[in-house]
Design an enzyme around this catalytic site. Structure first.
Site, PDB file in Angstrom:
ATOM      1  N   LYS A  13     -13.539  81.605  70.475  1.00 46.19           N
ATOM      2  CA  LYS A  13     -14.872  82.074  70.030  1.00 46.19           C
ATOM      3  C   LYS A  13     -14.908  83.607  69.963  1.00 46.19           C
ATOM      4  O   LYS A  13     -15.336  84.186  68.973  1.00 46.19           O
ATOM      5  CB  LYS A  13     -15.973  81.570  70.989  1.00 46.19           C
ATOM      6  CG  LYS A  13     -16.050  80.054  71.114  1.00 46.19           C
ATOM      7  CD  LYS A  13     -17.153  79.609  72.051  1.00 46.19           C
ATOM      8  CE  LYS A  13     -16.995  79.998  73.509  1.00 46.19           C
ATOM      9  NZ  LYS A  13     -15.854  79.361  74.205  1.00 46.19           N
ATOM     10  N   ARG A  88     -25.368  76.839  75.240  1.00 49.71           N
ATOM     11  CA  ARG A  88     -24.391  75.967  75.893  1.00 49.71           C
ATOM     12  C   ARG A  88     -25.026  74.706  76.431  1.00 49.71           C
ATOM     13  O   ARG A  88     -24.313  73.874  77.007  1.00 49.71           O
ATOM     14  CB  ARG A  88     -23.786  76.702  77.091  1.00 49.71           C
ATOM     15  CG  ARG A  88     -22.649  77.598  76.747  1.00 49.71           C
ATOM     16  CD  ARG A  88     -22.384  78.404  77.980  1.00 49.71           C
ATOM     17  NE  ARG A  88     -21.000  78.428  78.303  1.00 49.71           N
ATOM     18  CZ  ARG A  88     -20.192  79.446  77.993  1.00 49.71           C
ATOM     19  NH1 ARG A  88     -20.634  80.482  77.362  1.00 49.71           N
ATOM     20  NH2 ARG A  88     -18.943  79.414  78.349  1.00 49.71           N
ATOM     21  N   ARG A 127      -4.208  84.798  78.860  1.00 51.23           N
ATOM     22  CA  ARG A 127      -5.177  85.706  78.235  1.00 51.23           C
ATOM     23  C   ARG A 127      -5.268  87.032  78.992  1.00 51.23           C
ATOM     24  O   ARG A 127      -5.232  87.086  80.208  1.00 51.23           O
ATOM     25  CB  ARG A 127      -6.562  85.059  78.212  1.00 51.23           C
ATOM     26  CG  ARG A 127      -7.617  86.061  77.742  1.00 51.23           C
ATOM     27  CD  ARG A 127      -8.887  85.432  77.316  1.00 51.23           C
ATOM     28  NE  ARG A 127      -9.506  84.664  78.376  1.00 51.23           N
ATOM     29  CZ  ARG A 127     -10.592  83.949  78.183  1.00 51.23           C
ATOM     30  NH1 ARG A 127     -11.141  83.887  77.000  1.00 51.23           N
ATOM     31  NH2 ARG A 127     -11.104  83.268  79.176  1.00 51.23           N
ATOM     32  N   ARG A 159      -9.338  87.901  83.598  1.00 52.80           N
ATOM     33  CA  ARG A 159     -10.680  87.528  84.073  1.00 52.80           C
ATOM     34  C   ARG A 159     -10.612  86.741  85.367  1.00 52.80           C
ATOM     35  O   ARG A 159      -9.751  85.898  85.543  1.00 52.80           O
ATOM     36  CB  ARG A 159     -11.377  86.686  82.998  1.00 52.80           C
ATOM     37  CG  ARG A 159     -12.329  87.492  82.167  1.00 52.80           C
ATOM     38  CD  ARG A 159     -12.838  86.774  80.962  1.00 52.80           C
ATOM     39  NE  ARG A 159     -13.429  85.459  81.192  1.00 52.80           N
ATOM     40  CZ  ARG A 159     -13.960  84.726  80.235  1.00 52.80           C
ATOM     41  NH1 ARG A 159     -13.985  85.172  78.985  1.00 52.80           N
ATOM     42  NH2 ARG A 159     -14.465  83.545  80.495  1.00 52.80           N
ATOM     43  N   ARG A 170     -14.616  74.839  84.306  1.00 55.75           N
ATOM     44  CA  ARG A 170     -15.290  75.244  83.052  1.00 55.75           C
ATOM     45  C   ARG A 170     -15.121  74.164  81.984  1.00 55.75           C
ATOM     46  O   ARG A 170     -16.042  73.880  81.229  1.00 55.75           O
ATOM     47  CB  ARG A 170     -14.720  76.580  82.545  1.00 55.75           C
ATOM     48  CG  ARG A 170     -15.414  77.765  83.189  1.00 55.75           C
ATOM     49  CD  ARG A 170     -14.558  79.009  83.172  1.00 55.75           C
ATOM     50  NE  ARG A 170     -14.254  79.502  81.857  1.00 55.75           N
ATOM     51  CZ  ARG A 170     -13.213  80.299  81.578  1.00 55.75           C
ATOM     52  NH1 ARG A 170     -12.396  80.679  82.543  1.00 55.75           N
ATOM     53  NH2 ARG A 170     -12.995  80.721  80.365  1.00 55.75           N
TER      54      ARG A 170
HETATM   55  P1  AP5 Z   1     -10.824  83.685  73.306  1.00 55.94           P
HETATM   56  O1  AP5 Z   1     -11.184  84.171  71.951  1.00 55.94           O
HETATM   57  O2  AP5 Z   1     -10.943  84.625  74.448  1.00 55.94           O
HETATM   58  O3  AP5 Z   1     -11.592  82.305  73.615  1.00 55.94           O
HETATM   59  P2  AP5 Z   1     -13.113  82.005  73.983  1.00 55.94           P
HETATM   60  O4  AP5 Z   1     -13.500  80.776  73.257  1.00 55.94           O
HETATM   61  O5  AP5 Z   1     -13.942  83.242  73.780  1.00 55.94           O
HETATM   62  O6  AP5 Z   1     -12.923  81.651  75.515  1.00 55.94           O
HETATM   63  P3  AP5 Z   1     -13.812  82.030  76.793  1.00 55.94           P
HETATM   64  O7  AP5 Z   1     -12.964  81.701  77.990  1.00 55.94           O
HETATM   65  O8  AP5 Z   1     -14.330  83.434  76.669  1.00 55.94           O
HETATM   66  O9  AP5 Z   1     -14.956  81.034  76.688  1.00 55.94           O
HETATM   67  P4  AP5 Z   1     -15.936  80.640  77.790  1.00 55.94           P
HETATM   68  O10 AP5 Z   1     -16.925  79.908  76.989  1.00 55.94           O
HETATM   69  O11 AP5 Z   1     -15.313  79.912  78.905  1.00 55.94           O
HETATM   70  O12 AP5 Z   1     -16.362  82.055  78.456  1.00 55.94           O
HETATM   71  P5  AP5 Z   1     -17.631  83.002  78.316  1.00 55.94           P
HETATM   72  O13 AP5 Z   1     -17.182  84.391  78.475  1.00 55.94           O
HETATM   73  O14 AP5 Z   1     -18.436  82.645  77.135  1.00 55.94           O
HETATM   74  O15 AP5 Z   1      -9.319  83.123  73.222  1.00 55.94           O
HETATM   75  C1  AP5 Z   1      -8.672  82.615  74.388  1.00 55.94           C
HETATM   76  C2  AP5 Z   1      -7.186  83.012  74.395  1.00 55.94           C
HETATM   77  O16 AP5 Z   1      -6.517  82.361  73.325  1.00 55.94           O
HETATM   78  C3  AP5 Z   1      -6.937  84.511  74.200  1.00 55.94           C
HETATM   79  O17 AP5 Z   1      -5.814  84.842  74.933  1.00 55.94           O
HETATM   80  C4  AP5 Z   1      -6.660  84.629  72.686  1.00 55.94           C
HETATM   81  O18 AP5 Z   1      -5.848  85.737  72.379  1.00 55.94           O
HETATM   82  C5  AP5 Z   1      -5.962  83.304  72.393  1.00 55.94           C
HETATM   83  N1  AP5 Z   1      -6.252  82.757  71.069  1.00 55.94           N
HETATM   84  C6  AP5 Z   1      -7.450  82.762  70.403  1.00 55.94           C
HETATM   85  N2  AP5 Z   1      -7.336  82.095  69.227  1.00 55.94           N
HETATM   86  C7  AP5 Z   1      -6.032  81.653  69.170  1.00 55.94           C
HETATM   87  C8  AP5 Z   1      -5.306  80.898  68.210  1.00 55.94           C
HETATM   88  N3  AP5 Z   1      -5.870  80.447  67.073  1.00 55.94           N
HETATM   89  N4  AP5 Z   1      -4.002  80.620  68.486  1.00 55.94           N
HETATM   90  C9  AP5 Z   1      -3.425  81.056  69.631  1.00 55.94           C
HETATM   91  N5  AP5 Z   1      -4.055  81.793  70.582  1.00 55.94           N
HETATM   92  C10 AP5 Z   1      -5.361  82.070  70.344  1.00 55.94           C
HETATM   93  O19 AP5 Z   1     -18.462  82.576  79.610  1.00 55.94           O
HETATM   94  C11 AP5 Z   1     -17.961  82.866  80.904  1.00 55.94           C
HETATM   95  C12 AP5 Z   1     -18.958  82.398  81.951  1.00 55.94           C
HETATM   96  O20 AP5 Z   1     -20.220  83.098  81.787  1.00 55.94           O
HETATM   97  C13 AP5 Z   1     -19.337  80.898  81.884  1.00 55.94           C
HETATM   98  O21 AP5 Z   1     -18.406  80.091  82.563  1.00 55.94           O
HETATM   99  C14 AP5 Z   1     -20.719  80.929  82.561  1.00 55.94           C
HETATM  100  O22 AP5 Z   1     -20.593  81.043  83.955  1.00 55.94           O
HETATM  101  C15 AP5 Z   1     -21.329  82.236  82.045  1.00 55.94           C
HETATM  102  N6  AP5 Z   1     -22.070  82.047  80.792  1.00 55.94           N
HETATM  103  C16 AP5 Z   1     -21.823  82.623  79.574  1.00 55.94           C
HETATM  104  N7  AP5 Z   1     -22.696  82.214  78.646  1.00 55.94           N
HETATM  105  C17 AP5 Z   1     -23.532  81.335  79.273  1.00 55.94           C
HETATM  106  C18 AP5 Z   1     -24.618  80.540  78.844  1.00 55.94           C
HETATM  107  N8  AP5 Z   1     -25.030  80.557  77.559  1.00 55.94           N
HETATM  108  N9  AP5 Z   1     -25.237  79.748  79.748  1.00 55.94           N
HETATM  109  C19 AP5 Z   1     -24.840  79.735  81.040  1.00 55.94           C
HETATM  110  N10 AP5 Z   1     -23.803  80.441  81.523  1.00 55.94           N
HETATM  111  C20 AP5 Z   1     -23.150  81.245  80.641  1.00 55.94           C
HETATM  112 MG    MG Z   2     -15.008  84.506  75.080  1.00 58.11          MG
END
Ligand code: AP5
Ligand code: MG
Length: 217
Positions: A13, A88, A127, A159, A170
């Site tokens: 994402k 989410r 990552r 992270r 997660r």
């Molecule tokens: P990356 O682009 O970083 O993936 P992502 O989908 O952004 O993954 P996240 O771990 O950030 O998602 P998340 O939803 O768990 O975390 P968030 O920060 O939103 O890519 C991942 C890896 O793969 C990287 O190394 C990249 O280089 C590689 N990659 C990407 N595309 C690729 C491809 N096509 N091929 C190969 N490699 C690839 O949330 C974190 C925490 O915050 C949550 O757990 C929660 O506690 C809180 N939070 C955030 N938003 C909310 C909400 N709306 N409600 C409640 N709690 C929330």
């Molecule tokens: Mg992310």
């Protein structure tokens, strides 16, 4: 255009949101990045959120509503934005719809990035993140200079919630609390599903092709 990027942790994402924000010239709104930035500044919100984030749990909806409301009221969101990590849960989706309606806006498309668990685990274990939101991978998406962000030159870090137990939680939380949104948005007729296992540029091209068919609002 208001776009939601939806998918499990590690589905890409954040990676895709940065590229799409550049192409469509609209801001990237990542609730995860906003929470991490608050934590870095040790705000009350950041410290409260940390308790949930480190365990891989969702931060309570009430905390997120204020964040999204404030962000959408900023003028750079006038022509739309790319939501990454919000909504989410179904209550968060309902809140988003209400806020957008109040501002005379609509949600145009929800991009569901599909990636299987086994790939998620490989991606998250390698990552490396930058405070600016850019995300790299030690094998699949390396920065030009090891450990340094290509976009802003800052030092990359791992992270806290990328440790295995938090990642497994997660994924479980995603299945239980977030996955029902796929059917919710399908029924609203705004869902587009893409194969997130392809290379980064191929996923980007597939998303762009889908977005280019969405009528401008
Ligand atoms: P990356 O682009 O970083 O993936 P992502 O989908 O952004 O993954 P996240 O771990 O950030 O998602 P998340 O939803 O768990 O975390 P968030 O920060 O939103 O890519 C991942 C890896 O793969 C990287 O190394 C990249 O280089 C590689 N990659 C990407 N595309 C690729 C491809 N096509 N091929 C190969 N490699 C690839 O949330 C974190 C925490 O915050 C949550 O757990 C929660 O506690 C809180 N939070 C955030 N938003 C909310 C909400 N709306 N409600 C409640 N709690 C929330
Ligand atoms: Mg992310």
């Amino acid at each position: 255009m208001n776009i939601v990027l939806f998918g499990p942790p590690g589905s890409g994402k954040g990676t895709q949101a940065i590229k799409l924000a550049e192409k469509y010239e609209i801001p990237h709104v990542s609730t995860g990045d906003i929470l991490r930035e608050n934590l870095k500044r040790q705000t009350a919100l950041g410290l409260e959120a940390k308790k949930y984030m480190d365990r891989g749990e969702l931060v309570p909806d009430g905390v997120l509503i204020g964040i999204i409301k404030d962000r959408l009221a900023q003028p750079d969101c006038d022509s739309g934005c790319i939501f990454d990590g919000y909504p989410r849960t179904i209550p968060q989706a309902e809140v988003l719809e209400t806020i957008l309606n109040e501002l005379g806006k609509t949600l145009d498309v929800v991009v569901n990035i599909e990636v299987p668990d086994v790939e998620v685990l490989k991606r998250i274990s390698g990552r490396r993140m930058c405070a600016c939101g850019a995300s790299y991978h030690i094998l699949f998406n390396r920065p030009e200079q090891e450990g340094i962000c290509d976009l802003c030159g800052c030092k990359l870090y791992q992270r806290e919630d990328d440790k295995e137990t938090a990642v497994l939680n997660r994924l479980a939380v995603y299945k239980k609390q977030s996955q029902p949104l796929i059917e919710y948005y399908r029924q609203k007729g705004v869902l587009v599903t893409v194969d997130g296992t392809a290379e980064i540029q191929a996923v980007f091209d597939e998303i762009s092709a889908a977005l280019d068919t969405v009528p401008a609002t």
